[in-house]
Scaffold this motif. Structure first.
Motif, PDB file in Angstrom:
ATOM      1  N   ARG A   1     -10.982   2.879  -1.153  1.00 53.85           N
ATOM      2  CA  ARG A   1     -11.566   1.922  -0.217  1.00 53.85           C
ATOM      3  C   ARG A   1     -12.727   2.577   0.507  1.00 53.85           C
ATOM      4  O   ARG A   1     -12.619   3.705   0.961  1.00 53.85           O
ATOM      5  CB  ARG A   1     -10.472   1.511   0.769  1.00 53.85           C
TER       6      ARG A   1
ATOM      7  N   GLY B   1       0.823  -1.206   0.000  1.00 50.70           N
ATOM      8  CA  GLY B   1       0.000   0.000   0.000  1.00 50.70           C
ATOM      9  C   GLY B   1       0.852   1.248   0.000  1.00 50.70           C
ATOM     10  O   GLY B   1       2.079   1.178   0.142  1.00 50.70           O
ATOM     11  N   ASP B   2       0.218   2.390  -0.131  1.00 55.26           N
ATOM     12  CA  ASP B   2       0.989   3.639  -0.161  1.00 55.26           C
ATOM     13  C   ASP B   2       1.720   3.879   1.162  1.00 55.26           C
ATOM     14  O   ASP B   2       2.740   4.563   1.199  1.00 55.26           O
ATOM     15  CB  ASP B   2       0.111   4.839  -0.526  1.00 55.26           C
ATOM     16  N   GLY B   3       1.211   3.268   2.238  1.00 56.77           N
ATOM     17  CA  GLY B   3       1.875   3.424   3.534  1.00 56.77           C
ATOM     18  C   GLY B   3       3.255   2.787   3.563  1.00 56.77           C
ATOM     19  O   GLY B   3       4.095   3.140   4.390  1.00 56.77           O
TER      20      GLY B   3
HETATM   21 MG   LIG Z   1      -2.956   2.806   1.894  1.00 56.95          MG
END
Ligand SMILES: [Mg+2]
Ligand SMILES: Cc1ncc(C[n+]2csc(CCOP(=O)(O)OP(=O)(O)O)c2C)c(N)n1
Length: 409
Positions: free
Chosen positions: A307, A230-232
């Motif tokens: 999401r 994910g972007d995290g």
């Molecule tokens: Mg994310």
């Protein structure tokens, strides 16, 4: 979000002005790479320095006719815009019904998990993926079951698309014996053949994915590994180390980021994909898998997605975005609604057929939920089985070995 990519997607189909029906979609993508530079050239070291900037939203590209894009290509100073195109829906008649079923089942399963969590039947961590069904379903349709996939903790959908029945996933969430990890893994730790979880440490699955790709290359089996994050995780050092090794060793690894507005891929080719469009995801994945199988090394895909739920069940998801925003995405870019509308307008399915699918999916999920709530918990003597270490004395973090274990069922 749907916006630019849908417009580009349609326009690219039109602008090729060729008999696209005679080509496979992968061929079309390869052809399009002439126009939109699917592959990023390596940057000169001086330029690489200037790349260490905070990520910015991608510039909005205007649509140009094919000839103009070809002419302009020499002037393109940043690595090419990554565009994935889906063809006319009529070309997918035989396959789309199957895709819609999987998308809908995935959605219903997540909504059921939400309900069971709120009823306190599912406890602990629970990260849902509703709104992102096109990612899981599209990726699976673009690879073979014998290929490999690894993801982070948001894993219910991928467990399902990798072949595990909904009832085994729900039973895992409720911690029952019939769960896919025997009720011991829970939401974050599910596995299936050629599916390596379900990993709780943000980013840690990416080097593991590169390792799986190394194994594929070593065995020469022509398989690829999809490694999702994910972007995290996108600014973690271990990702870049994995990218470096994958690029140096030309590993058959597709790194897929479910993210927005992060740009990488300066040394690895990358494509940006409308993650709300299941066909775009499928065709991009096929393209990426072909790229890896051809021995060209790793490739990065950025799925632009949304999401509906917050980060986890403890996050209502409306402190950093408004309910109106979520509603707008639901009404304009929902992957299931979009697919249904496009299938209807292309006479690929009727409203009655959708109703039938809906009824059968609701039934399947209800039955799965019944199983997940009536199946017994694993017996206590099972509790310490299936772990790596059998050496005593065994300590489990956070437990007191002198306190007797109790079952709640
Ligand atoms: Mg994310
Ligand atoms: C190494 C590590 N740091 C922090 C956490 C705590 N944590 C759990 S989820 C999360 C956010 C990750 O976001 P992203 O990778 O974008 O995945 P998404 O939840 O959006 O699917 C964080 C920081 C963790 N699990 N592991």
């Amino acid at each position: 979000m749907k916006n630019m990519l849908t417009i580009i997607s349609n326009a690219l189909c039109r602008m090729t002005g060729r008999n696209v029906g005679a080509q496979t979609v992968s061929e079309l993508l390869v052809d399009l790479s002439e126009y939109v530079s699917v592959t990023s050239p390596p940057l000169a070291p001086a330029m690489a320095q200037t790349q260490r900037q905070p990520p910015k939203p991608p510039p909005v590209r205007t649509i140009a006719p094919a000839e103009q894009l070809v002419k302009n290509q020499a002037k393109t100073d940043r690595p090419g815009a990554r565009v994935v195109v889906s063809r006319s829906f009529a070309d997918f008649t035989s396959q789309a019904t199957f895709d819609i079923k999987k998308c809908e089942l995935h959605r219903r399963m997540e909504l059921k998990a939400d309900q069971l969590y709120k009823q306190k039947i599912i406890r602990g961590f629970c990260h849902l993926y509703d709104g992102q069904e096109a990612c899981a379903v599209g990726i699976e349709s673009g690879i073979n079951p014998s290929d490999h996939l690894i993801t982070a903790y948001r894993a219910h959908g991928y467990t399902y698309t990798r072949g595990i029945a909904v009832k085994e996933i729900l039973a895992e969430l409720t911690g029952r014996r019939g769960g896919v990890a025997k009720g011991k893994g829970g939401s974050m730790h599910m596995y299936a053949p050629n599916f390596y979880g379900g990993n709780g440490i943000v980013g840690a699955q990416v080097p593991l994915g590169a390792g799986i790709a190394l194994a594929c290359q070593y065995q020469g089996n022509n398989q690829v590994c999809v490694s999702l994050y994910g972007d995290g995780a996108a600014n973690q050092g271990q990702l870049y180390e994995s990218f470096n090794m994958a690029a140096l060793w030309k590993l058959p690894c597709i790194f897929i980021s479910s993210t927005e507005y992060y740009k990488r891929g300066d040394y690895i080719p990358g494509i940006r994909v409308d993650g709300m469009d299941v066909l775009c995801v499928r065709e991009a994945t096929k393209f990426a898998a072909d790229h890896c199988r051809a021995g060209k090394g790793p490739i990065i895909m950025e799925l632009q997605t949304y999401r509906y739920h917050g980060h986890s069940m403890s996050d209502p998801g409306v402190s950093y975005r408004t309910r109106d925003e979520i509603q707008e995405v639901r009404s304009k870019s929902d992957p299931i609604t979009m697919l249904k509308e496009r299938m209807l307008s292309n006479n690929m399915a009727s409203v009655e057929e959708f109703k039938e699918i809906d009824i059968s999916i609701r039934k399947e999920v209800e039955e799965a939920a019944l199983y997940a709530t009536s199946d017994p918990e694993p017996p206590l003597e099972e509790l310490c089985n299936h772990i790596f270490s059998n050496d005593s004395p065994m300590e489990v973090r956070g437990t007191n070995p002198w306190v007797a274990l109790k079952s709640v069922s």
